[in-house]
Design an enzyme around this catalytic site. Sequence first.
Site, short mmCIF file in Angstrom:
data_model
loop_
_atom_site.label_atom_id
_atom_site.label_comp_id
_atom_site.label_asym_id
_atom_site.label_seq_id
_atom_site.Cartn_x
_atom_site.Cartn_y
_atom_site.Cartn_z
N SER A 1 65.47 -24.30 42.10
CA SER A 1 64.78 -25.63 42.68
C SER A 1 65.54 -26.71 41.74
O SER A 1 65.62 -26.52 40.32
CB SER A 1 63.30 -25.70 42.45
OG SER A 1 62.62 -25.23 43.24
N ARG B 1 64.31 -12.64 42.52
CA ARG B 1 64.60 -12.90 43.91
C ARG B 1 66.04 -12.61 44.11
O ARG B 1 66.32 -12.25 45.26
CB ARG B 1 63.89 -14.11 44.33
CG ARG B 1 62.46 -14.27 44.30
CD ARG B 1 62.23 -15.69 44.91
NE ARG B 1 60.73 -15.71 45.09
CZ ARG B 1 59.90 -16.65 44.98
NH1 ARG B 1 60.54 -17.88 45.37
NH2 ARG B 1 58.70 -16.67 45.07
N ARG C 1 53.53 -16.96 34.62
CA ARG C 1 52.45 -17.69 35.38
C ARG C 1 51.24 -16.96 36.03
O ARG C 1 51.49 -15.60 36.17
CB ARG C 1 53.49 -18.25 36.49
CG ARG C 1 54.72 -19.11 36.30
CD ARG C 1 55.32 -19.46 37.30
NE ARG C 1 56.77 -20.38 36.84
CZ ARG C 1 57.45 -20.87 37.45
NH1 ARG C 1 57.56 -20.80 39.08
NH2 ARG C 1 58.54 -21.42 37.05
N ARG D 1 57.14 -12.08 43.96
CA ARG D 1 56.33 -12.91 42.86
C ARG D 1 55.50 -12.10 41.94
O ARG D 1 54.80 -11.34 42.43
CB ARG D 1 55.40 -13.66 43.91
CG ARG D 1 54.66 -14.88 43.25
CD ARG D 1 53.87 -15.63 44.10
NE ARG D 1 54.44 -16.48 45.27
CZ ARG D 1 54.89 -17.61 45.04
NH1 ARG D 1 54.92 -18.12 43.89
NH2 ARG D 1 55.80 -18.20 46.16
N GLU E 1 63.18 -19.10 47.76
CA GLU E 1 64.02 -19.87 46.63
C GLU E 1 64.28 -19.17 45.44
O GLU E 1 63.36 -18.40 44.96
CB GLU E 1 62.88 -21.12 46.27
CG GLU E 1 63.27 -21.95 45.23
CD GLU E 1 62.53 -21.64 43.99
OE1 GLU E 1 63.00 -21.63 42.95
OE2 GLU E 1 61.25 -21.66 44.48
#
Length: 426
Positions: free
Chosen positions: A351, A390, A261, A276, A348
């Site tokens: 999801s 994470r 990403r 991230r 998070e």
Amino acid sequence: MIDQERIRTNPEAVKEALKKKLWDVDFTEYLAWDKERRTLLQTVEGNKAEMNKLSASVPQAKKNGEDVSKIFAKVKEIAAKNKEFEEKTKELDARIFEFLSALPNIPDDDLVGGGKENNKCIKTFGKKPEFNFKMKDHVELAESLGLVDYDRGAKISGHGAWVYTNLGARLEWALVNFFISEHLKDGYEFILPPHLLNEQSGYVAGQFPKFRQDVFWLDGLEPKRFILPTAETALVNLHRDEILSEDDLPKKYFAYTPCYRREAGSYRTEERGMIRGYQFNKVEMVQYTKPEDSDKAFEELVSKAESLVAKLGLHYQVSKLAAGDISHSMARTYDIEVYLPSIGIYKEVSSASNARDYQARRGMVRYRDKATGKTRFVHTLNASGLATSRIFPAILEQYQQEDGSVIVPEVLRPFMGGIEVLKPIK
């Protein structure tokens, strides 16, 4: 793609629903284009019927000794008009497609509007870890234990990259293998998809056109291709342009891939280390279901994602996202968020989302109803199971000991060669 009939019959209701997603839309032009297009199609079909009728009259006219040149001239005149109408229809199709492609999915009725400030915690698991010593953050722990090399990651790649080293690489791989083993136990089919995807795949997943700039594109390849941001993008395209058997549903897949990403971490405390980055590892689950089964499938995916975090013994919470905080292509989302003690917040790690028939309409993924023989759009759902970037920090922080060591969660030890404790190397 939103069902066009839903917009035609009640545009104001759709408009109000999309406002909950913080999306303001005016359907006036679209409805005018749609009406004009349908009128043109009726005219074209009527003209074709007239042309067929005239052509069918030629043999009898010739038999009667009549001049058929006028008939041919009339057919030619109608054909010319139809060509003009068909070109106009193509132009309207392009406008309508561009307009509809930009619209987000309609959120489920029970969701509140607004952004993340309206998210609601609906469940917690375990207790927040407490320490009677000065805790360390995951960056310090990873370095002191020799698990991650941030400096060399930045050197060979740049900001937002890291290198797993020695037991760190083994811990990362243990997580992936644990997730894979759990999904196999539950009867999900293992998929290893390509990492380079075509533009249509991004469109079907609902990431394009809005998030076209958020992925990495490869120059010099035809057709154009991008590197997948999540395995979901590939998995929801597996049955693109297919009609499935009702007996084959639900289809349950999972895939392991790195994810790429363009957005990477900032220098804020809550995004330090591997919270991230441009590249991270993730195991993703996707289901294709009948519409009446999708709510049950959603609960299953949430439960599966939760069970993975729970089996790791980590404290987490489940949040029901407000309509404005769920992704463009989804109708509902629950986030499973793991606790990071060093910064006192939840992040998070999965999801779980239901796209309803939004992605299926874009990809023409249908099944044939046995009772009626008609085709219906499937529902597609996805959930991370799980993202490691994470979970890894959460394990280090929640399992840290006063002497700087970190206990390896019991479920990971078989994948770590029986190692129970990670000890500092310096």
